[in-house]
Design a protein around this motif. Structure first.
Motif, short mmCIF file in Angstrom:
data_model
loop_
_atom_site.label_atom_id
_atom_site.label_comp_id
_atom_site.label_asym_id
_atom_site.label_seq_id
_atom_site.Cartn_x
_atom_site.Cartn_y
_atom_site.Cartn_z
N SER A 180 0.83 -1.19 0.00
CA SER A 180 0.00 0.00 0.00
C SER A 180 0.87 1.25 0.00
CB SER A 180 -0.92 0.01 1.23
OG SER A 180 -0.14 -0.03 2.42
N SER A 181 0.45 2.23 -0.80
CA SER A 181 1.21 3.48 -0.93
C SER A 181 0.81 4.44 0.18
CB SER A 181 0.96 4.11 -2.30
OG SER A 181 -0.42 4.39 -2.46
N ARG A 182 1.79 4.91 0.92
CA ARG A 182 1.56 5.85 2.00
C ARG A 182 2.32 7.14 1.70
NH1 ARG A 182 2.21 0.90 4.61
NH2 ARG A 182 0.44 0.25 5.89
N PRO A 183 1.82 8.28 2.18
CA PRO A 183 2.53 9.55 1.94
C PRO A 183 3.89 9.52 2.61
CG PRO A 183 0.77 9.86 3.54
CD PRO A 183 0.58 8.49 2.96
N ARG A 184 4.87 10.08 1.91
CA ARG A 184 6.22 10.09 2.43
C ARG A 184 6.32 11.04 3.63
NH1 ARG A 184 10.18 10.15 -2.92
NH2 ARG A 184 9.43 8.16 -3.82
N VAL A 185 7.02 10.60 4.63
CA VAL A 185 7.22 11.40 5.82
C VAL A 185 8.36 12.39 5.58
CG1 VAL A 185 7.67 11.35 8.30
CG2 VAL A 185 6.42 9.47 7.21
#
Length: 197
Positions: free
Chosen positions: A160-165
């Motif tokens: 799953s693609s998560r926003p980069r921190v």
């Protein structure tokens, strides 16, 4: 009766050898050294190891009495028990509502179970179509080895693609030069004092 015993059967049917023909049994002799067969008397080392363990001197000094038996005082011998002690010494009686088990008459003992009762007393059997649990290990089929995943399976296999921190700024906790040179005002020093009750 024409069967003949085997050699093993004839060997097993022989009585055991009597070892008491020497005049003494294998049991130890009280008050003397036992006469062991083929070895004679035990050595001094065996006799020393067979002695019971002695008490430590520190334990003997801490004991309040020489022996576990001590004389009973004359006051204890002539003591008259009070009514309360005699009452507590009485054994506990049965409850007033206790009913002893009644005797079973002869007629119930002679009852014969019916076929229906015998059938109901049998344990419950498994269903004819019951299938036991599959073994956690089983051989993989040739079709599964050569299977080609579909586009849908490949899509579900992607993480799953998560926003980069935002990367951590190493200077985020660095104190500024102006803050290091700041001078506390009298009002801030007054507010910084703990509350006094």
């Amino acid at each position: 009766m024409t069967a003949r015993p085997s050699a093993r059967t004839l060997y097993l049917c022989k009585p055991k050898k009597d070892f008491t023909k020497y005049g003494r049994s294998c049991r130890p002799v009280i008050g003397g050294n036992p006469l062991l067969p083929k070895y004679g008397y035990p050595s001094e080392r065996l006799l020393k190891l067979s002695e019971p363990k002695k008490f430590l001197p520190a334990y003997l000094e801490q004991r309040s009495r020489e022996t576990p038996e001590w004389p009973v005082s004359l006051a204890a011998q002539n003591y008259n028990a009070s009514k309360r002690i005699l009452q507590l010494a009485q054994p506990k009686g049965l409850h007033p509502d206790f009913v002893p088990p009644r005797e079973i008459s002869i007629s119930p003992r002679r009852i014969v179970a019916s076929p229906r009762t015998i059938e109901l007393s049998k344990p419950k059997q498994l269903h004819p179509n019951f299938m036991p649990a599959r073994d956690p290990e089983w051989p993989v089929t040739e079709a599964a080895k050569h299977a080609v995943p579909t586009k849908r399976i490949l899509g579900l296999a992607q993480p799953s693609s998560r926003p980069r921190v935002t990367p951590l700024n190493p200077d985020a906790f660095k104190v500024k030069e102006s803050a290091l040179k700041a001078v506390c005002t009298p009002r801030l020093a007054e507010l910084a004092q703990p509350i006094r009750h």
